[in-house]
Design a protein around this motif. Structure first.
Motif, PDB file in Angstrom:
ATOM      1  N   ILE A  70       0.869  -1.176   0.000  1.00  0.00           N
ATOM      2  CA  ILE A  70       0.000   0.000   0.000  1.00  0.00           C
ATOM      3  C   ILE A  70       0.901   1.220   0.000  1.00  0.00           C
ATOM      4  O   ILE A  70       1.667   1.446   0.935  1.00  0.00           O
ATOM      5  N   LYS A  71       0.836   1.983  -1.058  1.00  0.00           N
ATOM      6  CA  LYS A  71       1.730   3.128  -1.241  1.00  0.00           C
ATOM      7  C   LYS A  71       1.133   4.388  -0.632  1.00  0.00           C
ATOM      8  O   LYS A  71      -0.075   4.562  -0.547  1.00  0.00           O
ATOM      9  N   ARG A  72       2.021   5.269  -0.237  1.00  0.00           N
ATOM     10  CA  ARG A  72       1.653   6.608   0.226  1.00  0.00           C
ATOM     11  C   ARG A  72       2.015   7.541  -0.922  1.00  0.00           C
ATOM     12  O   ARG A  72       3.191   7.761  -1.199  1.00  0.00           O
ATOM     13  N   ILE A  73       0.989   8.060  -1.578  1.00  0.00           N
ATOM     14  CA  ILE A  73       1.155   8.781  -2.833  1.00  0.00           C
ATOM     15  C   ILE A  73       0.918  10.274  -2.616  1.00  0.00           C
ATOM     16  O   ILE A  73      -0.163  10.680  -2.198  1.00  0.00           O
ATOM     17  N   LEU A 112      -6.190   3.796  -7.053  1.00  0.00           N
ATOM     18  CA  LEU A 112      -5.810   4.770  -6.025  1.00  0.00           C
ATOM     19  C   LEU A 112      -6.539   4.570  -4.695  1.00  0.00           C
ATOM     20  O   LEU A 112      -5.974   4.853  -3.643  1.00  0.00           O
ATOM     21  N   ILE A 113      -7.763   4.075  -4.715  1.00  0.00           N
ATOM     22  CA  ILE A 113      -8.511   3.945  -3.457  1.00  0.00           C
ATOM     23  C   ILE A 113      -7.898   2.913  -2.512  1.00  0.00           C
ATOM     24  O   ILE A 113      -8.214   2.901  -1.326  1.00  0.00           O
ATOM     25  N   HIS A 114      -6.992   2.101  -3.011  1.00  0.00           N
ATOM     26  CA  HIS A 114      -6.333   1.095  -2.173  1.00  0.00           C
ATOM     27  C   HIS A 114      -5.032   1.604  -1.571  1.00  0.00           C
ATOM     28  O   HIS A 114      -4.312   0.853  -0.918  1.00  0.00           O
ATOM     29  N   HIS A 115      -4.732   2.865  -1.806  1.00  0.00           N
ATOM     30  CA  HIS A 115      -3.490   3.477  -1.333  1.00  0.00           C
ATOM     31  C   HIS A 115      -3.823   4.716  -0.497  1.00  0.00           C
ATOM     32  O   HIS A 115      -4.972   5.145  -0.448  1.00  0.00           O
ATOM     33  N   HIS A 116      -2.820   5.262   0.146  1.00  0.00           N
ATOM     34  CA  HIS A 116      -2.994   6.470   0.947  1.00  0.00           C
ATOM     35  C   HIS A 116      -2.601   7.675   0.093  1.00  0.00           C
ATOM     36  O   HIS A 116      -1.475   7.738  -0.409  1.00  0.00           O
ATOM     37  N   LEU A 117      -3.527   8.620  -0.044  1.00  0.00           N
ATOM     38  CA  LEU A 117      -3.284   9.811  -0.859  1.00  0.00           C
ATOM     39  C   LEU A 117      -3.033  11.000   0.050  1.00  0.00           C
ATOM     40  O   LEU A 117      -3.802  11.268   0.967  1.00  0.00           O
ATOM     41  N   ILE A 118      -1.946  11.707  -0.243  1.00  0.00           N
ATOM     42  CA  ILE A 118      -1.570  12.907   0.509  1.00  0.00           C
ATOM     43  C   ILE A 118      -1.441  14.028  -0.512  1.00  0.00           C
ATOM     44  O   ILE A 118      -0.678  13.903  -1.477  1.00  0.00           O
TER      45      ILE A 118
END
Length: 162
Positions: free
Chosen positions: A4-7, A30-36
């Protein structure tokens, strides 16, 4: 990098539409990752993705929103990169429009290169990054060892500048 990436996602005003279109095209990944995101970009991305999700999914999805770029958001992203809290960066910047916070933009890109995180500055590169087989894998980027720089003798640095 974990699976799970922090993007980090940021776009200048003239490129926000491009980033939103890219996010809408790739939201299922994208919903499976952390968006910043920086401020305004984060609000737009959150709204775009939530419109695509079912109600229960939308309640679980959120975007971490930092300050607006000119108000320090670019620097906040840079600090997160330096702290190992961002795995890769999508930064659609506008090469045709001068930015009042251009030094912050350059600093963010410098930090991304320094810490060897994948960085896309255009949609084509972002497409290649998100479609990479490494997107859903654990990945350990090779980091340059800056120990010699950190451990240098300050008296040598000071005397060489005189």
């Amino acid at each position: 990098m974990n699976r799970i990436k922090r993007i980090g996602l940021v776009a200048h005003d003239n490129r926000k539409k491009d980033l939103i279109e890219w996010v809408e095209w790739n939201y299922l990944i994208l919903i499976h990752h952390h968006l910043i995101c920086t401020g305004t970009t984060g609000k737009l991305i959150e709204e775009a993705i939530q419109q695509k999700l079912h109600v229960d999914e939308a309640e679980r999805f959120s975007v971490r929103k930092l300050k607006s770029g000119p108000l320090g958001g670019d620097q906040q992203l840079g600090a997160l990169i330096a702290g190992g809290e961002i795995d890769f960066l999508i930064f659609l910047w506008d090469p045709m429009q001068p930015q009042p916070h251009d030094v912050d933009v350059k600093a963010l890109l410098r930090i991304a290169v320094l810490y060897n995180i994948p960085t896309a500055c255009n949609r084509s590169t972002a497409d290649f990054m998100i479609s990479s087989s490494l997107m859903n894998e654990v990945y350990q980027p090779v980091l340059k060892d800056y120990a010699d720089y950190i451990d240098r003798h300050l008296d040598q640095v000071y005397t060489s500048t005189l």
